[in-house]
Design an enzyme around this catalytic site. Sequence first.
Site, PDB file in Angstrom:
ATOM      1  N   ARG A 230       0.836  -1.123  -0.158  1.00 36.13           N
ATOM      2  CA  ARG A 230      -0.093   0.065  -0.002  1.00 36.13           C
ATOM      3  C   ARG A 230       0.828   1.147   0.058  1.00 36.13           C
ATOM      4  NH1 ARG A 230      -3.337  -2.856  -1.622  1.00 36.13           N
ATOM      5  NH2 ARG A 230      -5.297  -3.297  -0.664  1.00 36.13           N
ATOM      6  N   HIS A 278      -1.480  -0.334  -9.929  1.00 31.40           N
ATOM      7  CA  HIS A 278      -2.193  -1.229  -9.208  1.00 31.40           C
ATOM      8  C   HIS A 278      -2.533  -2.656  -9.843  1.00 31.40           C
ATOM      9  CE1 HIS A 278      -4.132  -1.437  -4.880  1.00 31.40           C
ATOM     10  NE2 HIS A 278      -3.899  -2.774  -5.483  1.00 31.40           N
TER      11      HIS A 278
HETATM   12  P1  NAP Z   1      -1.201 -11.399   5.313  1.00 31.14           P
HETATM   13  O1  NAP Z   1      -1.460 -12.823   5.045  1.00 31.14           O
HETATM   14  O2  NAP Z   1      -2.078 -10.833   6.527  1.00 31.14           O
HETATM   15  O3  NAP Z   1       0.497 -11.030   5.807  1.00 31.14           O
HETATM   16  C1  NAP Z   1       0.832  -9.872   6.387  1.00 31.14           C
HETATM   17  C2  NAP Z   1       2.367 -10.019   6.774  1.00 31.14           C
HETATM   18  O4  NAP Z   1       2.714  -8.605   7.135  1.00 31.14           O
HETATM   19  C3  NAP Z   1       2.273 -10.706   7.961  1.00 31.14           C
HETATM   20  O5  NAP Z   1       3.633 -11.647   7.909  1.00 31.14           O
HETATM   21  C4  NAP Z   1       2.529 -10.006   9.013  1.00 31.14           C
HETATM   22  O6  NAP Z   1       3.353 -10.373  10.204  1.00 31.14           O
HETATM   23  C5  NAP Z   1       3.325  -8.683   8.288  1.00 31.14           C
HETATM   24  N1  NAP Z   1       3.095  -7.518   9.015  1.00 31.14           N
HETATM   25  C6  NAP Z   1       1.894  -7.181   9.541  1.00 31.14           C
HETATM   26  N2  NAP Z   1       2.013  -5.844  10.413  1.00 31.14           N
HETATM   27  C7  NAP Z   1       3.534  -5.894  10.479  1.00 31.14           C
HETATM   28  C8  NAP Z   1       4.440  -5.062  11.170  1.00 31.14           C
HETATM   29  N3  NAP Z   1       3.790  -3.915  11.977  1.00 31.14           N
HETATM   30  N4  NAP Z   1       5.590  -5.146  10.961  1.00 31.14           N
HETATM   31  C9  NAP Z   1       6.214  -6.256  10.277  1.00 31.14           C
HETATM   32  N5  NAP Z   1       5.353  -7.252   9.668  1.00 31.14           N
HETATM   33  C10 NAP Z   1       4.094  -6.861   9.902  1.00 31.14           C
HETATM   34  O7  NAP Z   1      -1.400 -10.305   4.100  1.00 31.14           O
HETATM   35  P2  NAP Z   1      -1.253 -10.934   2.411  1.00 31.14           P
HETATM   36  O8  NAP Z   1      -2.278 -11.525   2.261  1.00 31.14           O
HETATM   37  O9  NAP Z   1       0.282 -11.607   2.447  1.00 31.14           O
HETATM   38  O10 NAP Z   1      -1.513  -9.420   1.773  1.00 31.14           O
HETATM   39  C11 NAP Z   1      -0.266  -8.438   2.349  1.00 31.14           C
HETATM   40  C12 NAP Z   1      -0.840  -7.032   1.589  1.00 31.14           C
HETATM   41  O11 NAP Z   1      -0.578  -7.032   0.335  1.00 31.14           O
HETATM   42  C13 NAP Z   1      -2.345  -6.756   1.670  1.00 31.14           C
HETATM   43  O12 NAP Z   1      -2.822  -6.342   2.975  1.00 31.14           O
HETATM   44  C14 NAP Z   1      -2.720  -5.782   0.851  1.00 31.14           C
HETATM   45  O13 NAP Z   1      -2.426  -4.440   1.133  1.00 31.14           O
HETATM   46  C15 NAP Z   1      -1.551  -5.984  -0.421  1.00 31.14           C
HETATM   47  N6  NAP Z   1      -2.039  -6.470  -1.653  1.00 31.14           N
HETATM   48  C16 NAP Z   1      -1.615  -5.694  -2.737  1.00 31.14           C
HETATM   49  C17 NAP Z   1      -2.090  -6.287  -4.088  1.00 31.14           C
HETATM   50  C18 NAP Z   1      -1.644  -5.396  -5.228  1.00 31.14           C
HETATM   51  O14 NAP Z   1      -2.333  -5.778  -6.239  1.00 31.14           O
HETATM   52  N7  NAP Z   1      -0.763  -4.520  -5.150  1.00 31.14           N
HETATM   53  C19 NAP Z   1      -2.845  -7.447  -4.005  1.00 31.14           C
HETATM   54  C20 NAP Z   1      -3.146  -7.963  -2.803  1.00 31.14           C
HETATM   55  C21 NAP Z   1      -2.749  -7.413  -1.722  1.00 31.14           C
HETATM   56  P3  NAP Z   1       2.812 -11.510  10.861  1.00 31.14           P
HETATM   57  O15 NAP Z   1       3.007 -12.689  10.281  1.00 31.14           O
HETATM   58  O16 NAP Z   1       3.650 -11.702  12.269  1.00 31.14           O
HETATM   59  O17 NAP Z   1       1.438 -11.478  11.291  1.00 31.14           O
END
Ligand code: NAP
Length: 315
Positions: A230, A278
């Site tokens: 993001r 995006h």
């Molecule tokens: P997820 O499964 O919830 O994983 C999030 C990861 O970020 C986890 O490893 C979490 O740590 C870590 N995290 C969260 N807060 C943190 C902090 N304060 N410090 C360090 N690490 C932190 O999410 P996901 O499905 O992989 O998706 C991640 C993000 O990608 C989404 O939230 C979205 O914003 C973005 N996204 C972008 C697109 C695009 O097209 N650009 C598409 C889809 C998603 P823990 O493992 O310790 O909980």
Amino acid sequence: MKPIVPFVSEANEDERKAWSTALPTALKDIAEVKAFDTLSEQERSRATVAIVANPDPAKVAAMPNLVWVQSLWAGVERLTAELPQDGPLIVRLTDPQMAETMSEAVLAWSLYLHRDMPKYMTQQRQRVWLGHELLLPAHRTIAILGLGKLGIESARRLKSNGFNVIGWSRSEKSLDDIRTYCGQDGLETVLRQADSLVLLMPLTDETRGLLDSTAIEHCKPGATVINFARGPIIETPALIAALDRGQLSHAVLDVFDSEPLPPESPLWSNSNVTILPHISAPTITSTASQIVADNIRHFFQTGCLPESVDRKKGY
Ligand code: NAP
């Protein structure tokens, strides 16, 4: 009679049209999917689960018996900001196909940076014939910030392509062949080692502005950044300043503080920035509809909810 599942969306018309066909088809044996605006008062009040995509929060609030909402997006920062803490539980979209697609994007743009494509594109415009030293993938350290559904898949794909991969997350993790770190100290260690940073964490109170001028100072001189998470996780003025003085050499940005990126943004004309609209891992209507249908079927059959967002952590 089948239960009614409201679809609440202020997404653009094309997106709404696509979902309005895919969702009723995927849920046809379980429920009737109806656009919120077509529901009677009674139908609104009976709904226990709704499917949402950029919903108007007032419409969600107009369904007093909602237990949970199923988001069609993976990132839920808008829902966590707009829906009350004591409102319905929020279930985000987790789709293995999306993780696969994201890992493909991470590999593609990592190779783009690894093989110096931005540099060669600039040279072509200047008619310059000049080769640069070729490093092996094993000599490039790529750090994945955020080791969740998308980050782990991307880390593994980079690893199998020969890169030296490290990772950082909020809690401790143990992954085969990938050194992992957590916490503030861990972040500094990761920033010091990485030739390239890939951002794949959610936008929360903790991650907003995470890559500010102080954090960027810890980066290896000339490091590159790929932001597929993001926009507000990186402070844009700090990023531009770091690119201008060479502390960072290039940024591939798929996400921005404001989208679409406004025409007056200085990022458009910065030759050290690659702008993507995006597109790194869009929700895929066909696979996502099946996942949504499975979640809702399971809920109606067993009363069990899929894993929901932890409102304290914000993801
Ligand atoms: P997820 O499964 O919830 O994983 C999030 C990861 O970020 C986890 O490893 C979490 O740590 C870590 N995290 C969260 N807060 C943190 C902090 N304060 N410090 C360090 N690490 C932190 O999410 P996901 O499905 O992989 O998706 C991640 C993000 O990608 C989404 O939230 C979205 O914003 C973005 N996204 C972008 C697109 C695009 O097209 N650009 C598409 C889809 C998603 P823990 O493992 O310790 O909980």
